[in-house]
Design a protein around this motif. Structure first.
Motif, mmCIF file in Angstrom:
data_model
loop_
_atom_site.group_PDB
_atom_site.id
_atom_site.type_symbol
_atom_site.label_atom_id
_atom_site.label_comp_id
_atom_site.label_asym_id
_atom_site.label_seq_id
_atom_site.Cartn_x
_atom_site.Cartn_y
_atom_site.Cartn_z
ATOM 1 N N THR A 132 0.842 -1.187 0.000
ATOM 2 C CA THR A 132 0.000 0.000 0.000
ATOM 3 C C THR A 132 0.880 1.241 0.000
ATOM 4 O O THR A 132 1.793 1.363 0.816
ATOM 5 N N TYR A 133 0.596 2.153 -0.919
ATOM 6 C CA TYR A 133 1.421 3.352 -1.062
ATOM 7 C C TYR A 133 0.531 4.591 -0.992
ATOM 8 O O TYR A 133 -0.442 4.723 -1.751
ATOM 9 N N VAL A 134 0.861 5.507 -0.079
ATOM 10 C CA VAL A 134 0.148 6.778 0.054
ATOM 11 C C VAL A 134 1.067 7.878 -0.466
ATOM 12 O O VAL A 134 2.133 8.129 0.110
ATOM 13 N N HIS A 135 0.669 8.517 -1.552
ATOM 14 C CA HIS A 135 1.532 9.517 -2.185
ATOM 15 C C HIS A 135 1.542 10.821 -1.388
ATOM 16 O O HIS A 135 0.803 10.991 -0.409
ATOM 17 N N GLY A 136 2.361 11.740 -1.827
ATOM 18 C CA GLY A 136 2.520 12.998 -1.118
ATOM 19 C C GLY A 136 2.049 14.210 -1.896
ATOM 20 O O GLY A 136 1.206 14.133 -2.796
ATOM 21 N N TRP A 137 2.615 15.327 -1.540
ATOM 22 C CA TRP A 137 2.304 16.645 -2.088
ATOM 23 C C TRP A 137 2.558 16.692 -3.597
ATOM 24 O O TRP A 137 3.506 16.108 -4.100
ATOM 25 N N ARG A 138 1.661 17.392 -4.319
ATOM 26 C CA ARG A 138 1.748 17.624 -5.768
ATOM 27 C C ARG A 138 1.554 16.345 -6.581
ATOM 28 O O ARG A 138 1.995 16.251 -7.724
ATOM 29 N N HIS A 139 0.870 15.368 -5.978
ATOM 30 C CA HIS A 139 0.550 14.131 -6.685
ATOM 31 C C HIS A 139 -0.907 13.766 -6.445
ATOM 32 O O HIS A 139 -1.541 14.221 -5.496
ATOM 33 N N ASP A 140 -1.430 12.937 -7.339
ATOM 34 C CA ASP A 140 -2.750 12.339 -7.146
ATOM 35 C C ASP A 140 -2.771 11.022 -7.913
ATOM 36 O O ASP A 140 -1.712 10.486 -8.237
ATOM 37 N N LYS A 181 -0.628 20.117 3.258
ATOM 38 C CA LYS A 181 -0.171 19.426 4.462
ATOM 39 C C LYS A 181 -1.321 19.275 5.461
ATOM 40 O O LYS A 181 -1.581 18.174 5.954
ATOM 41 N N PRO A 182 -2.087 20.342 5.771
ATOM 42 C CA PRO A 182 -3.257 20.148 6.635
ATOM 43 C C PRO A 182 -4.293 19.209 6.027
ATOM 44 O O PRO A 182 -4.969 18.473 6.748
ATOM 45 N N GLN A 183 -4.419 19.228 4.691
ATOM 46 C CA GLN A 183 -5.384 18.340 4.050
ATOM 47 C C GLN A 183 -5.023 16.874 4.248
ATOM 48 O O GLN A 183 -5.898 16.019 4.407
ATOM 49 N N MET A 232 1.390 -7.494 4.448
ATOM 50 C CA MET A 232 0.906 -6.150 4.124
ATOM 51 C C MET A 232 1.953 -5.128 4.536
ATOM 52 O O MET A 232 2.259 -4.962 5.709
ATOM 53 N N LEU A 233 2.517 -4.458 3.556
ATOM 54 C CA LEU A 233 3.486 -3.388 3.770
ATOM 55 C C LEU A 233 2.814 -2.063 3.429
ATOM 56 O O LEU A 233 2.215 -1.924 2.365
ATOM 57 N N VAL A 234 2.908 -1.080 4.323
ATOM 58 C CA VAL A 234 2.267 0.212 4.125
ATOM 59 C C VAL A 234 3.345 1.284 4.031
ATOM 60 O O VAL A 234 4.167 1.434 4.936
ATOM 61 N N LEU A 235 3.346 2.026 2.911
ATOM 62 C CA LEU A 235 4.329 3.068 2.665
ATOM 63 C C LEU A 235 3.637 4.418 2.556
ATOM 64 O O LEU A 235 2.534 4.523 2.011
ATOM 65 N N GLY A 236 4.299 5.469 3.044
ATOM 66 C CA GLY A 236 3.807 6.823 2.866
ATOM 67 C C GLY A 236 4.965 7.748 2.575
ATOM 68 O O GLY A 236 5.946 7.762 3.323
ATOM 69 N N HIS A 237 4.882 8.497 1.482
ATOM 70 C CA HIS A 237 5.974 9.386 1.097
ATOM 71 C C HIS A 237 5.587 10.843 1.350
ATOM 72 O O HIS A 237 4.470 11.256 1.039
ATOM 73 N N SER A 238 6.509 11.615 1.930
ATOM 74 C CA SER A 238 6.333 13.047 2.107
ATOM 75 C C SER A 238 5.065 13.357 2.908
ATOM 76 O O SER A 238 4.910 12.881 4.036
ATOM 77 N N LEU A 257 7.599 5.219 6.617
ATOM 78 C CA LEU A 257 7.407 6.602 6.213
ATOM 79 C C LEU A 257 8.679 7.058 5.506
ATOM 80 O O LEU A 257 9.760 7.048 6.098
ATOM 81 N N LEU A 258 8.577 7.448 4.252
ATOM 82 C CA LEU A 258 9.724 7.811 3.439
ATOM 83 C C LEU A 258 9.805 9.329 3.312
ATOM 84 O O LEU A 258 8.909 9.969 2.754
ATOM 85 N N ASN A 259 10.875 9.917 3.852
ATOM 86 C CA ASN A 259 11.023 11.368 3.893
ATOM 87 C C ASN A 259 9.718 12.032 4.331
ATOM 88 O O ASN A 259 9.155 12.879 3.625
ATOM 89 N N PRO A 260 9.179 11.653 5.490
ATOM 90 C CA PRO A 260 7.880 12.164 5.907
ATOM 91 C C PRO A 260 7.895 13.662 6.219
ATOM 92 O O PRO A 260 8.786 14.155 6.913
ATOM 93 N N ALA A 261 6.896 14.371 5.704
ATOM 94 C CA ALA A 261 6.744 15.806 5.966
ATOM 95 C C ALA A 261 5.865 15.979 7.192
ATOM 96 O O ALA A 261 4.736 16.469 7.114
ATOM 97 N N ALA A 262 6.379 15.558 8.334
ATOM 98 C CA ALA A 262 5.643 15.611 9.596
ATOM 99 C C ALA A 262 6.543 16.220 10.660
ATOM 100 O O ALA A 262 7.754 15.950 10.707
ATOM 101 N N GLU A 263 5.968 17.044 11.534
ATOM 102 C CA GLU A 263 6.736 17.703 12.577
ATOM 103 C C GLU A 263 7.242 16.691 13.604
ATOM 104 O O GLU A 263 6.600 15.693 13.891
ATOM 105 N N SER A 264 8.398 16.984 14.176
ATOM 106 C CA SER A 264 9.052 16.033 15.068
ATOM 107 C C SER A 264 8.271 15.799 16.355
ATOM 108 O O SER A 264 8.459 14.777 17.014
ATOM 109 N N THR A 265 7.388 16.726 16.718
ATOM 110 C CA THR A 265 6.585 16.520 17.924
ATOM 111 C C THR A 265 5.721 15.274 17.816
ATOM 112 O O THR A 265 5.398 14.643 18.830
ATOM 113 N N LYS A 266 5.339 14.903 16.585
ATOM 114 C CA LYS A 266 4.512 13.705 16.417
ATOM 115 C C LYS A 266 5.309 12.448 16.758
ATOM 116 O O LYS A 266 4.793 11.530 17.409
ATOM 117 N N TRP A 267 6.549 12.394 16.316
ATOM 118 C CA TRP A 267 7.369 11.222 16.643
ATOM 119 C C TRP A 267 7.748 11.216 18.113
ATOM 120 O O TRP A 267 7.833 10.158 18.747
#
Length: 577
Positions: free
Chosen positions: A142-150, A219-221, A257-263, A305-315
């Motif tokens: 499973t792959y969840v794409h990032g910003w500027r993609h659909d 990012k908020p979306q 089941m492998l789950v990936l999320g980029h950016s 999570l590959l190069n995740p665009a998430a603030e460090s407070t979450k981790w």
């Protein structure tokens, strides 16, 4: 930015747009509608799992190079690429065949433009579930794409997922021949589409400034749509586990089941797993953890999570939850021999990994920062600062967070948060002239160029070699013939990728990966505290600093070598033995 609704968090973007009227105009010209990209349903045959819609069936019957073509059939939400299943008579799915599925989510979870009153993703989900139910065994990527993609046909992330699926098919074939595992398994690559692209960039350079500014709302979306995505993926996971129970499959023989999320897709997954409305949160699972019992993955078998665009407070929330649980159970000091049982056992596999191309890493004494992930290292902090986030941990992404004492209320003294592991690939794969061999469809079925060695038990062995119940500072090691230079390896490498690959006329160079717990002298001083570890060596939450040999810049994770190392974590029994 006139395409999107503004709220209190993003009003600052309106001021920027007012100052640069041309950007505002291009944003309005280039708006991408909130509509689905995959509108053709496959109408799955419940007996075979094949689509009965002739338009979608075409993708099964037409040979191609594995890459989705921007034609009518690409509108299908479920496709087959590579060898047609009917041609298989060996029990081994040779030829690079895999399924490609789409599950799309609109701005509010559904699509306002969908003429059907039922949410489109619910109909796509129904087809996918019927398809998976008909398979003898499934490897679901499973792959969840990032910003500027659909999810549109021809999107670069769709092509990347197809490339990864083709290599994964080869990895399963190799395991069937070597170990007898996965011989009947089908690869299904699930592309989770959301409106990461709110600006239509088909007009070219004129819309690029507006596309860059769109991060303010995208990012908020990603966080808004996160609960809908997590809910659907949990339903799919439940189906796969129910199939396993009915078939009596356990351990390594289960559906995988492998789950990936980029950016921003990584931010979507992390946000959903932390704040799941159903209550199945990562922090809640940690709070209920029984010492010595392996913790299950928060979704599937592994989330990366590959190069995740998430603030460090979450981790930091995850790391603080572990610290609190250890303190509550009086397990905070696992080196004390009177406390022989750590919170997580030696056979605990990783369950959630963040991998970031970290700036400041060095290779052979050279600074590799020009090749690091500048989006999460530079763009993200600027964006967060513009939102008034003054705390460094609110501005930095989790892949670039410093190792610092935890500032969480009520935290016992001495607890750290930050980066926990490192990851490296020893060298690239080259031909007899030294030319780099690219990761591409044509090489996916080549047993020499796509070999991914079986590495059962490597993580357990690495921890035992380090010694002690918490196994702090374990290292997969590297081999003399790997070509690595510098400090001595603690032991020969345990994680070969292609141990037998030897370009003609070249000195043997064993292709291998190297995971390490803790941070080495290769990292800048701000990222490490001497002789202090953020986590125990058995901790299943890895915040990994990746060298450029493993991930190059923001999107350079599509590498045969790196993909093999990730797949080994899921397909092989790395903590067995």
């Amino acid at each position: 930015m006139g395409c999107v609704q503004m709220n209190g968090r993003t009003r600052w973007a309106a001021a920027i747009s007012a100052a640069v009227g041309m950007m505002t105009m291009t944003a309005m010209i280039g708006c991408a509608a909130d509509r689905p990209q995959r509108t053709a349903l496959a109408a799955i045959d419940t007996q075979t799992g094949f689509p009965t819609n002739a338009e979608c069936r075409q993708q099964w019957d037409t040979p191609d190079d594995g890459q989705e073509q921007a034609d009518t059939a690409s509108r299908c939400a479920l496709q087959r690429h590579g060898q047609h299943p009917a041609a298989d008579t060996t029990g081994i799915k040779a030829g690079g065949g895999y399924h490609l599925a789409f599950l799309e989510f609109g701005e509010d979870g559904g699509f306002a433009a969908d003429p059907d009153p039922r949410s489109l993703h619910a109909r796509q989900l129904a087809d996918l579930r019927r398809h998976l139910a008909a398979q003898p065994q499934t490897y679901l990527i499973t792959y969840v794409h990032g910003w500027r993609h659909d999810a549109r046909a021809g999107d670069a992330d769709v092509r990347d997922l197809q490339l990864l699926a083709a290599y994964a098919r080869s990895f399963l074939d190799q395991r069937c021949r070597k170990t007898g595992r996965y011989c009947k398994a089908e690869v299904t690559a699930l592309y989770v589409g959301w409106r990461g692209a709110s600006v239509d960039e088909s007009l070219g350079a004129i819309t690029k400034p507006a596309a860059i500014l769109s991060f303010v709302t995208r990012k908020p979306q990603s966080e808004t749509v996160a609960p809908f995505v997590i809910d659907a993926l949990r339903l799919i996971e439940t189906d796969l586990r129910d199939q396993d129970r009915k078939a009596g499959r356990t351990g390594i023989d289960r559906n995988r089941m492998l789950v990936l999320g980029h950016s921003a897709g990584g931010n979507l997954l992390l946000s959903g797993l932390l704040d799941d409305p159903s209550g199945q949160t990562v922090e809640k699972a940690i709070a209920a953890q029984v010492p010595g019992a392996p913790l299950e993955a928060p979704l599937g078998d592994l989330v990366v999570l590959l190069n995740p665009a998430a603030e460090s407070t979450k981790w930091a929330r995850i790391q603080n939850a572990v610290h609190r649980r250890e303190a509550a159970l009086d397990l905070a000091d696992c080196q004390n021999q009177s406390r022989t049982q750590p919170l997580f056992p030696l056979n605990q596999p990783p369950v959630l990994i963040a991998m970031t191309s970290t700036c400041g890493l060095t290779s052979g004494g050279k600074d590799t920062s020009p090749f690091c992930d500048w989006v999460t290292d530079t763009v993200f902090p600027i964006y967060r600062s513009a939102l008034g986030k003054g705390n460094d941990r609110d501005r930095r992404t989790l892949g670039h967070m410093d190792q610092l004492p935890s500032d969480a209320p009520g935290m016992p003294p001495g607890r750290l948060v930050g980066t926990t592991h490192q990851f490296d690939i020893n060298h690239t794969i080259t031909d007899n002239t030294g030319k780099y061999i690219p990761t591409r469809i044509a090489n996916a079925g080549n047993p020499t160029l796509s070999r991914c060695d079986v590495v059962d038990g490597w993580l357990l062995r690495a921890r035992k070699l380090k010694g002690g119940p918490s196994a702090e500072g374990w290292d997969a090691g590297y081999s003399v013939q790997s070509g690595r230079q510098g400090r001595n390896s603690p032991h020969p490498n345990l994680t070969p990728i292609n141990a037998e690959f030897n370009p003609p006329g070249k000195v043997p160079r064993r292709l291998e990966s190297q995971f390490r717990h803790g941070l080495s002298q290769d990292l800048p001083l701000r990222l490490r505290l001497k002789d202090r570890q953020v986590t125990k060596g058995t901790d299943p939450f890895w915040n990994v600093a990746a060298h450029v040999g493993a991930i190059l810049e923001h999107s350079g994770y599509v590498s045969y070598m790196t993909w093999c190392a990730i797949n080994q974590l899921v397909l092989d029994d790395i903590t067995g033995g």
